[in-house]
Design a protein around this motif. Structure first.
Motif, PDB file in Angstrom:
ATOM      1  N   UNK A   1       0.831  -1.203   0.000  1.00  0.00           N
ATOM      2  CA  UNK A   1       0.000   0.000   0.000  1.00  0.00           C
ATOM      3  C   UNK A   1       0.864   1.250   0.000  1.00  0.00           C
ATOM      4  N   UNK A   2       0.281   2.365  -0.409  1.00  0.00           N
ATOM      5  CA  UNK A   2       1.041   3.623  -0.415  1.00  0.00           C
ATOM      6  C   UNK A   2       1.026   4.331   0.947  1.00  0.00           C
ATOM      7  N   UNK A   3       1.196   3.569   2.026  1.00  0.00           N
ATOM      8  CA  UNK A   3       1.249   4.144   3.378  1.00  0.00           C
ATOM      9  C   UNK A   3       2.433   3.528   4.120  1.00  0.00           C
ATOM     10  N   UNK A   4       2.857   4.189   5.160  1.00  0.00           N
ATOM     11  CA  UNK A   4       4.000   3.704   5.929  1.00  0.00           C
ATOM     12  C   UNK A   4       3.582   2.562   6.863  1.00  0.00           C
ATOM     13  N   UNK A   5       4.562   1.841   7.338  1.00  0.00           N
ATOM     14  CA  UNK A   5       4.304   0.780   8.301  1.00  0.00           C
ATOM     15  C   UNK A   5       3.677   1.356   9.564  1.00  0.00           C
ATOM     16  N   UNK A   6       4.168   2.530   9.989  1.00  0.00           N
ATOM     17  CA  UNK A   6       3.614   3.155  11.196  1.00  0.00           C
ATOM     18  C   UNK A   6       2.130   3.495  11.009  1.00  0.00           C
ATOM     19  N   UNK A   7       1.774   3.981   9.824  1.00  0.00           N
ATOM     20  CA  UNK A   7       0.365   4.295   9.554  1.00  0.00           C
ATOM     21  C   UNK A   7      -0.474   3.020   9.567  1.00  0.00           C
ATOM     22  N   UNK A   8       0.045   1.956   8.976  1.00  0.00           N
ATOM     23  CA  UNK A   8      -0.664   0.677   8.972  1.00  0.00           C
ATOM     24  C   UNK A   8      -0.842   0.188  10.406  1.00  0.00           C
ATOM     25  N   UNK A   9       0.201   0.311  11.237  1.00  0.00           N
ATOM     26  CA  UNK A   9       0.089  -0.126  12.637  1.00  0.00           C
ATOM     27  C   UNK A   9      -0.985   0.666  13.376  1.00  0.00           C
ATOM     28  N   UNK A  10      -1.071   1.968  13.126  1.00  0.00           N
ATOM     29  CA  UNK A  10      -2.110   2.777  13.774  1.00  0.00           C
ATOM     30  C   UNK A  10      -3.500   2.320  13.326  1.00  0.00           C
ATOM     31  N   UNK A  11      -3.650   2.074  12.029  1.00  0.00           N
ATOM     32  CA  UNK A  11      -4.937   1.594  11.525  1.00  0.00           C
ATOM     33  C   UNK A  11      -5.280   0.227  12.116  1.00  0.00           C
ATOM     34  N   UNK A  12      -4.305  -0.645  12.196  1.00  0.00           N
ATOM     35  CA  UNK A  12      -4.540  -1.972  12.771  1.00  0.00           C
ATOM     36  C   UNK A  12      -4.916  -1.869  14.254  1.00  0.00           C
ATOM     37  N   UNK A  13      -4.324  -0.929  14.965  1.00  0.00           N
ATOM     38  CA  UNK A  13      -4.664  -0.737  16.377  1.00  0.00           C
ATOM     39  C   UNK A  13      -6.128  -0.306  16.521  1.00  0.00           C
ATOM     40  N   UNK A  14      -6.585   0.564  15.640  1.00  0.00           N
ATOM     41  CA  UNK A  14      -7.986   0.999  15.668  1.00  0.00           C
ATOM     42  C   UNK A  14      -8.906  -0.178  15.337  1.00  0.00           C
ATOM     43  N   UNK A  15      -8.524  -0.949  14.328  1.00  0.00           N
ATOM     44  CA  UNK A  15      -9.310  -2.135  13.983  1.00  0.00           C
ATOM     45  C   UNK A  15      -9.319  -3.132  15.135  1.00  0.00           C
ATOM     46  N   UNK A  16      -8.194  -3.253  15.821  1.00  0.00           N
ATOM     47  CA  UNK A  16      -8.112  -4.146  16.980  1.00  0.00           C
ATOM     48  C   UNK A  16      -9.003  -3.679  18.112  1.00  0.00           C
ATOM     49  N   UNK A  17      -9.027  -2.373  18.362  1.00  0.00           N
ATOM     50  CA  UNK A  17      -9.877  -1.826  19.428  1.00  0.00           C
ATOM     51  C   UNK A  17     -11.361  -2.044  19.115  1.00  0.00           C
TER      52      UNK A  17
END
Length: 131
Positions: free
Chosen positions: A42-58
């Motif tokens: 994807x055209x996003x950074x790993x850090x951005x993906x981790x933040x999105x995954x954290x929201x999905x996890x919550x």
């Protein structure tokens, strides 16, 4: 608001973001993955993906397990099933409401056509009005 709806609100809020929706779809289609792998696709950074995954996890949509230095993320099917059930129920309610509206409009149109037909018969030139 029912408990099911209030519990599903974070799920729908999380899925409302196109990047997060894309991540859930990717994990569902390709199986578990790391933030690094998901970011590489994807055209996003790993850090951005981790933040999105954290929201999905919550929201309960994904869960992770630590493997070495990384986390392996996977879809949590139960949350998606609950969201699907709520969407199905909403769809059924809308279908029923639209069916009732159509029946009302058709009944109203039938009454208007009948009244219009009676008016034409009684107001026709050359014919006496019926009482």
């Amino acid at each position: 608001m029912t408990a099911a709806l209030s519990g599903a609100a974070p799920v729908f809020a999380a899925l409302g973001d196109p990047t997060r929706l894309d991540l859930v779809l990717a994990l569902g289609e390709h199986g578990p993955g790391t933030a690094s792998r998901l970011a590489a696709e994807r055209p996003v950074t790993r850090q951005a993906v981790e933040k999105h995954l954290a929201i999905l996890g919550a929201a309960g949509l994904v869960r992770s397990e630590r493997i070495g230095r990384e986390r392996l993320w996977r879809v949590e099917p139960a949350a998606l099933a609950t969201a699907g059930t709520l969407l199905q129920q909403a769809s059924e309610r809308w279908d029923a409401a639209l069916r009732r509206l159509r029946e009302h409009v058709e009944a109203d149109a039938g009454q208007d056509a009948s009244a219009s037909s009676r008016k034409r018969i009684t107001d026709s030139p050359g014919r006496p009005a019926r009482s």
